[in-house]
Design an enzyme around this catalytic site. Structure first.
Site, PDB file in Angstrom:
ATOM      1  N   PRO A 138       3.349  -2.112   2.175  1.00 58.18           N
ATOM      2  CG  PRO A 138       2.062  -2.637   0.282  1.00 58.18           C
ATOM      3  CD  PRO A 138       2.027  -2.654   1.792  1.00 58.18           C
ATOM      4  CB  THR A 196       2.783  -0.554  -4.540  1.00 54.30           C
ATOM      5  OG1 THR A 196       2.588  -1.657  -3.645  1.00 54.30           O
ATOM      6  CG2 THR A 196       4.083  -0.738  -5.307  1.00 54.30           C
ATOM      7  CG  ASN A 197      -1.379  -0.759  -3.502  1.00 56.37           C
ATOM      8  OD1 ASN A 197      -1.717  -0.026  -4.411  1.00 56.37           O
ATOM      9  ND2 ASN A 197      -0.943  -1.990  -3.713  1.00 56.37           N
ATOM     10  N   GLY A 256       7.131  -7.098  -0.684  1.00 58.38           N
ATOM     11  CA  GLY A 256       8.019  -7.835  -1.569  1.00 58.38           C
ATOM     12  C   GLY A 256       8.150  -9.292  -1.159  1.00 58.38           C
ATOM     13  N   GLY A 271       2.066 -13.594  -2.163  1.00 59.72           N
ATOM     14  CA  GLY A 271       3.187 -13.653  -3.092  1.00 59.72           C
ATOM     15  C   GLY A 271       3.044 -12.649  -4.221  1.00 59.72           C
ATOM     16  CB  CYS A 321       0.360  -7.469  -6.943  1.00 63.65           C
ATOM     17  SG  CYS A 321      -0.807  -7.926  -5.646  1.00 63.65           S
ATOM     18  CD  GLU A 349       4.447  -8.420  -9.343  1.00 58.70           C
ATOM     19  OE1 GLU A 349       3.354  -8.408  -8.774  1.00 58.70           O
ATOM     20  OE2 GLU A 349       5.539  -8.516  -8.732  1.00 58.70           O
ATOM     21  CG  LEU A 358      -5.461  -9.805  -3.333  1.00 61.09           C
ATOM     22  CD1 LEU A 358      -5.406  -9.473  -4.823  1.00 61.09           C
ATOM     23  CD2 LEU A 358      -6.902  -9.789  -2.832  1.00 61.09           C
TER      24      LEU A 358
END
Length: 446
Positions: free
Chosen positions: A114, A116-117, A197, A215, A248, A338, A417
């Protein structure tokens, strides 16, 4: 089926290279494997700041300080959690039941990364793949392509210099949707590790290749009446502002017992949280989601003040988090969804039962199976929450963002996760090295 001939050829070449490298690597001893994993840990730890700067400059998400921590977490904490796990040959012997377990590499792993990280997730997945004697090919998010490529090149260079075959760690350098889909469906791909995503994770499970996907998170945080309010609020603010909410598992909504509501609000305001008026909440709510129902990327990983200005409202420059009091939960209520940014919904409940119902409703709305947090001093409440809540990680009196990944808890350090069947995932684990091994069992007759 696949019309992009160039993408198909590129992926086929990556697969061919990875297959040859992995076949050689499968013959490495435990000592050789452990040495390579240790080298990656050291070399990438040394580059944590450089990679954090690149990721921040390229994506605009989060902040450099916290991205350094995430890179260090991946290179050091994850390494320390797997370095002593046997993965080659006999990995476990049960003399009582006369069963011997043997670790077998899967082959070629596909790693979806992703934006984001990006750098920390590459380090994490590369360490797991190397420890389990697999090759890995990364499909990068285009928004973080340079940072991801930089990380991959550092890892590949480090291990080849130590005697590893070239091609164990590769990346699609021109990522397209078709290239990623072809890679996931390739008959030589053994496993997909999907972090990203919801649409991409779903595509991984539909590819026909075994997959471990995660998810969405929408972690509810219940501040129960026996909680140490100041400690709870301090943890929540620290967690929700960490890298400006890009993890997340960070808190998304607060559920607060009415008896302590005033104390919680005061403690939040003391920590520079800003409670939105109804009019302000409507403006902020209007930019959280796009018309198609997806999260607005313009707010992801941005500080609270930026989000406020984007929505057309003014808040103090030292504002840590934006909070909106809410009563409704649903797809049409953005504060109940979220929000990968320092924005929180705030729900007040009359009873413990109502609090539990509210937390589970938030998870059902979005984030089922992911993470939930409880702040309490009651062991009875801890067990009841853990028993009833529909989350795979139930965190007690700690930060959501860092507790879920195993930084402030003893959970397995992980940046993937699992959410279990309820969240559309194949596991509830904090994914680690054993998830990337096939285990052969020798069993004696009785």
């Amino acid at each position: 089926m696949f019309k992009d001939v160039e993408a198909v050829e590129v992926v086929d070449e990556l697969i061919s290279t990875a297959q040859k490298a992995q076949q050689i690597y499968a013959g490495f001893s435990q000592k050789q494997v452990d040495h390579l994993v240790a080298v990656v840990s050291q070399k990438l730890g040394e580059q944590a700041e450089k990679l954090a700067i690149q990721a921040h400059e390229e994506t605009g998400f989060g902040n450099v300080k916290d991205k350094i921590i995430k890179n260090t977490f991946a290179s050091e904490h994850v390494y320390n959690s797997i370095k002593d796990i046997p993965t080659v040959g006999e990995i476990k012997r049960d003399d009582i039941n006369q069963i011997i377990e043997i670790g077998i590499p899967m082959g070629i792993v596909v790693g979806l990364i992703p934006s984001t990280n990006p750098t920390s997730t590459v380090i994490f997945k590369a360490l797991l793949a190397l420890k389990s004697r697999n090759a890995i090919i990364f499909s990068p998010h285009p928004k973080a392509l340079k940072a991801i490529m930089m990380t991959v090149e550092m890892i590949e260079k480090a291990i080849v210099a130590e005697g590893a075959p070239a091609g164990l760690i590769q990346v699609i350098k021109k990522p397209t949707l078709e290239a990623t889909q072809y890679l996931m469906q390739h008959d030589k791909a053994a496993l997909i590790l999907a972090t990203g995503g919801g649409a991409m994770v779903k595509a991984a499970y539909q590819s026909g290749t075994p997959a471990i996907g995660v998810g969405q998170g929408n972690a509810p945080t219940y501040i129960e009446k026996t909680a140490n309010v100041k400690e709870a609020v301090a943890a929540i603010i620290e967690s929700k502002t960490f890298d400006y909410g890009t993890i997340c598992a960070s808190e998304q909504s607060l559920v607060v017992d009415k008896e302590i509501c005033k104390d919680v609000i005061k403690a939040l305001e003391d920590k520079k949280a800003y409670f939105l008026s109804a009019e302000e909440a409507q403006k902020v709510g209007g930019i959280i989601m796009l018309e198609n129902g997806g999260m607005n990327p313009a707010i992801v990983g941005k500080p609270a003040v930026f989000v406020a200005k984007l929505s057309g409202i003014e808040v103090p420059e030292d504002t840590s988090v934006l909070i909106a009091k809410q009563t409704n939960i649903g797809k049409e209520y953005p504060f109940s969804r979220e929000k990968l940014t320092p924005v929180l919904g705030f729900y007040t409940v009359e009873t413990w039962e109502e609090g539990m119902t509210t937390c589970n409703a938030l998870l059902a709305n979005e984030g089922a199976g992911h993470t939930a947090i409880l702040h309490t001093q009651s062991d009875e409440r801890v067990f009841d929450y853990g028993l009833q809540i529909t989350a795979s990680r139930v965190l007690i009196n700690t930060l959501g963002a860092l507790g879920a990944i195993g930084f402030t808890t003893k959970l397995a350090p992980s940046l993937t996760l699992g959410c279990g069947a309820i969240g559309g995932s194949s596991t509830t684990d904090n994914v680690s090295v054993l998830n990337l091994l096939n285990i052969k069992r020798i069993a004696y007759g009785v």
